[in-house]
Enzyme design. Structure first.
Site, PDB file in Angstrom:
ATOM      1  N   ARG A  92       0.832  -1.193   0.000  1.00 29.10           N
ATOM      2  CA  ARG A  92       0.000   0.000   0.000  1.00 29.10           C
ATOM      3  C   ARG A  92       0.872   1.250   0.000  1.00 29.10           C
ATOM      4  O   ARG A  92       1.936   1.286   0.643  1.00 29.10           O
ATOM      5  CB  ARG A  92      -0.882  -0.005   1.251  1.00 29.10           C
ATOM      6  CG  ARG A  92      -1.911   1.114   1.347  1.00 29.10           C
ATOM      7  CD  ARG A  92      -2.956   1.015   0.271  1.00 29.10           C
ATOM      8  NE  ARG A  92      -4.150   1.816   0.583  1.00 29.10           N
ATOM      9  CZ  ARG A  92      -5.034   2.185  -0.319  1.00 29.10           C
ATOM     10  NH1 ARG A  92      -4.858   1.850  -1.587  1.00 29.10           N
ATOM     11  NH2 ARG A  92      -6.109   2.871   0.030  1.00 29.10           N
ATOM     12  N   THR A 355      -8.632   0.207 -10.342  1.00 29.66           N
ATOM     13  CA  THR A 355      -8.036  -0.940  -9.665  1.00 29.66           C
ATOM     14  C   THR A 355      -8.143  -2.147 -10.576  1.00 29.66           C
ATOM     15  O   THR A 355      -8.958  -2.173 -11.491  1.00 29.66           O
ATOM     16  CB  THR A 355      -8.780  -1.201  -8.331  1.00 29.66           C
ATOM     17  OG1 THR A 355      -8.782   0.001  -7.573  1.00 29.66           O
ATOM     18  CG2 THR A 355      -8.146  -2.313  -7.515  1.00 29.66           C
ATOM     19  N   GLU A 375      -5.856   3.907  -7.691  1.00 31.67           N
ATOM     20  CA  GLU A 375      -7.003   4.578  -7.079  1.00 31.67           C
ATOM     21  C   GLU A 375      -8.031   4.965  -8.131  1.00 31.67           C
ATOM     22  O   GLU A 375      -8.803   4.142  -8.565  1.00 31.67           O
ATOM     23  CB  GLU A 375      -6.577   5.768  -6.220  1.00 31.67           C
ATOM     24  CG  GLU A 375      -7.677   6.605  -5.639  1.00 31.67           C
ATOM     25  CD  GLU A 375      -8.739   5.838  -4.834  1.00 31.67           C
ATOM     26  OE1 GLU A 375      -9.736   6.453  -4.469  1.00 31.67           O
ATOM     27  OE2 GLU A 375      -8.590   4.627  -4.574  1.00 31.67           O
ATOM     28  N   GLU A 392      -3.702   7.904  -4.432  1.00 26.45           N
ATOM     29  CA  GLU A 392      -4.157   7.059  -3.328  1.00 26.45           C
ATOM     30  C   GLU A 392      -4.410   7.825  -2.039  1.00 26.45           C
ATOM     31  O   GLU A 392      -5.155   7.361  -1.173  1.00 26.45           O
ATOM     32  CB  GLU A 392      -3.123   5.953  -3.074  1.00 26.45           C
ATOM     33  CG  GLU A 392      -3.716   4.663  -2.614  1.00 26.45           C
ATOM     34  CD  GLU A 392      -4.579   4.025  -3.683  1.00 26.45           C
ATOM     35  OE1 GLU A 392      -5.791   3.858  -3.437  1.00 26.45           O
ATOM     36  OE2 GLU A 392      -4.064   3.696  -4.757  1.00 26.45           O
ATOM     37  N   ASP A 395      -7.817   8.280  -0.463  1.00 28.97           N
ATOM     38  CA  ASP A 395      -8.480   7.240   0.330  1.00 28.97           C
ATOM     39  C   ASP A 395      -8.448   7.562   1.823  1.00 28.97           C
ATOM     40  O   ASP A 395      -9.090   6.876   2.618  1.00 28.97           O
ATOM     41  CB  ASP A 395      -7.823   5.875   0.087  1.00 28.97           C
ATOM     42  CG  ASP A 395      -8.544   5.080  -0.988  1.00 28.97           C
ATOM     43  OD1 ASP A 395      -9.582   5.562  -1.480  1.00 28.97           O
ATOM     44  OD2 ASP A 395      -8.084   3.981  -1.344  1.00 28.97           O
ATOM     45  N   SER A 415     -10.288  -0.713   0.391  1.00 35.14           N
ATOM     46  CA  SER A 415     -11.372  -1.692   0.328  1.00 35.14           C
ATOM     47  C   SER A 415     -10.951  -2.965  -0.408  1.00 35.14           C
ATOM     48  O   SER A 415     -11.761  -3.879  -0.574  1.00 35.14           O
ATOM     49  CB  SER A 415     -12.590  -1.093  -0.384  1.00 35.14           C
ATOM     50  OG  SER A 415     -13.110  -0.010   0.343  1.00 35.14           O
ATOM     51  N   GLY A 436     -12.937  -1.801  -7.950  1.00 32.16           N
ATOM     52  CA  GLY A 436     -14.243  -1.201  -7.757  1.00 32.16           C
ATOM     53  C   GLY A 436     -14.346  -0.229  -6.605  1.00 32.16           C
ATOM     54  O   GLY A 436     -15.457   0.073  -6.162  1.00 32.16           O
ATOM     55  N   GLY A 437     -13.215   0.255  -6.060  1.00 34.86           N
ATOM     56  CA  GLY A 437     -13.284   1.207  -4.958  1.00 34.86           C
ATOM     57  C   GLY A 437     -14.030   0.615  -3.773  1.00 34.86           C
ATOM     58  O   GLY A 437     -13.895  -0.570  -3.470  1.00 34.86           O
TER      59      GLY A 437
END
Length: 532
Positions: A92, A355, A375, A392, A395, A415, A436-437
């Site tokens: 991440r 994503t 993102e 990113e 988020d 997510s 898909g966020g």
């Protein structure tokens, strides 16, 4: 898993699902045919699932630049079949040292996302390097060859990429991206050659991830971000570390479902949804019925409420994972679900979406389930050295004071929910995930109940219309057969919205004699394996 014939007929009609031929030895399911081919070629040479994952990711960053790439981050689950161990890797992005909690205060999402302030330190390459050191078999440099050949030789832009480029408002503002993706008349190019990306990959292939995080590439990356108002520094890149974390697992009926733990909220929320469904009449509801959608959406409301309140980077906040997945807590939360929608849930008390995803199994039965992202579509719309940079940091929560507020070096909540499912004997049976966020959680949970409860094959489960709630309206996939369920849902007090809900589920399932794959028909992914 056995396919119900009637359900199969329904899903072929509704979503165009069709099962792919099984493979005995190995299989790749990814979001683009060229990426699938690259992973398949690595497995043909005797490479491991992690080797193939590196080849797939490098190609996806080239041919599907709107969704993922070396300018972004990822989470990976890795199942070692010989040692029967599950590892998870955290790539991440992190906030730069100059980041402060009020970074996006007062901005809308587009204002925050487009430009340098949204760029976090990319984590994909460090994560893949760490996983390769532990689970790779082929030499690192060989795994970049398919992407380098495509970047320097050119490739035909897919219809989906051309459509997204045509509708993109901000990407043309970046000179490098404009020259790469658009012709002189402003229309998207039909064929793309990205020699800068090829040169970047050559450097990383020869020198390892250090070539990206230190030296000329890092300097160019920082320069591009700062030119667009960002504050990323070379020290931020040099100090980045990928992490191995404990997998997050929980029971669902006779299965054991494992996913990624924090800073991703995806695994926790999927496990909570499943745990809540197990404690409601969901199993007795007819498959694909308004009653089933009702219970699924209500479970989603409760899980998303907890996700928003409790989850952040575990290095910065204490997350009560054990309590949130405790059987008594889930039973108490499930008691809030009735025959009518609650419309919006509050978090429980624990006191006393750009994503991509791919799934790979190699000849030894080792499995990679990896979700990877920049993102938003095309990320921050900043390009450096042939790749796009993430946005990113959006988020993080925009208003300070939450578990997910911005802080230097912090990883934003995600997510993403790469998932592997094990049977009662401890054998890996399913690997899947989706882009898909925030909708990823519902997409993954939907596919799992489609397979584990409704006994669909993997392709039919992925093609199943999307539905659920993020603790707001009940969402139903637009133009799907599920729109017929809206009147009954409204009778149950649901506020229903229809939306495109464009998942990108890609996965594998074990079948007698081998593996079968599935690719979401909403995107352009493919499955390829080897039987003989």
């Amino acid at each position: 898993m056995f396919l119900r014939a009637a359900a199969a007929a329904l899903f072929v009609f509704v979503a165009g699902g069709c099962a792919h031929a099984p493979a005995r030895h190995f299989m790749v399911a990814s979001a683009h045919p060229l990426a699938t081919d690259a992973g398949h070629a690595v497995l043909e040479r005797g490479g491991s699932a992690v080797d193939a994952a590196i080849a797939v990711q490098m190609v996806l960053g080239l041919v599907e630049p709107e969704s993922s790439g070396i300018g972004g981050g990822a989470f990976m689950l890795y199942w070692s079949a010989p040692f029967r161990t599950l590892s998870t890797y955290d790539g991440r992005e992190t906030a730069p040292a100059a980041a402060r909690p009020d970074r996006f205060l007062g901005k809308d999402f587009v204002e925050a996302a487009v430009g340098g302030k949204s760029v976090g330190v990319p984590g994909v390459l460090r994560m893949l390097e760490l996983a390769h050191q532990r689970h790779g078999t082929l030499p690192w440099h060989e795994l970049f060859e398919p992407a380098i050949a495509l970047a320097e030789g050119g490739f035909a832009a897919s219809a989906r990429l051309r459509m997204l480029l045509a509708g993109e408002r901000f990407l043309r503002d970046d000179p490098q991206a404009r020259a790469l993706y658009y012709a002189a008349d402003g229309n998207p190019r039909g064929r793309i050659t990205n020699r800068q990306y090829g040169a970047t990959l050559r450097a990383v292939a020869a020198q390892g991830a250090d070539a990206f995080y230190r030296g000329e590439i890092a300097r160019d990356l920082v320069r591009a971000v700062r030119a667009r108002g960002g504050d990323l520094a070379e020290q931020d890149l040099a100090g980045y570390e990928a992490l191995e974390r404990q997998p997050l697992c929980g029971p669902y009926r006779e299965w054991r479902v494992c996913s990624m733990g924090p800073p991703s909220s995806g695994g926790l929320a999927v496990l909570q949804i499943l745990g809540l469904l197990e404690r409601t009449p969901f199993a007795r509801a007819p498959p694909q019925s308004a009653e089933a959608v009702h219970y699924f959406a209500e479970a989603g409301r409760l899980a998303y409420a907890d996700r928003a309140f409790y989850v952040g980077d575990p290095a910065f906040v204490e997350i009560p994972l054990g309590k949130l997945l405790n059987s008594a807590y889930l039973a108490e939360r499930a008691g809030e679900i009735s025959g009518r929608s609650m419309r919006q849930a509050l978090p429980g008390s624990t006191e006393g979406v750009g994503t991509s995803h791919f799934s790979i199994v190699d000849a030894e039965g080792n499995i990679v389930s990896m979700t990877t992202t920049i993102e938003s579509t095309f990320g921050s719309r900043i390009m450096a050295r042939g790749f796009l940079l993430n946005n990113e940091l959006t988020d993080f929560d925009f208003v300070p004071g939450s578990a997910n507020q911005v802080a230097p070096g912090k990883r934003p909540r995600s997510s993403m929910a790469p998932t592997i499912v094990f049977d009662a004997a401890g054998e890996a049976r399913i690997a899947l995930g989706s882009p898909g966020g925030p909708n990823i959680i519902n997409y993954v949970a939907k596919a799992l109940v489609g397979m584990l409860d409704w006994e669909l094959d993997i392709q039919s489960a992925l093609a199943l219309p999307n539905f659920g709630s993020r603790n707001g309206p009940t969402l139903i996939e637009k133009d799907s057969g599920y729109q017929a369920l809206v009147p009954e849902l409204e009778k149950r007090n649901h506020v229903v919205e229809t939306a495109p809900l464009t998942s990108g589920l890609h996965g594998l399932e074990r079948v007698p004699g081998g593996w079968r794959g599935g690719a979401d028909p909403r995107r352009e992914g493919t499955v390829r394996g080897k039987w003989d």
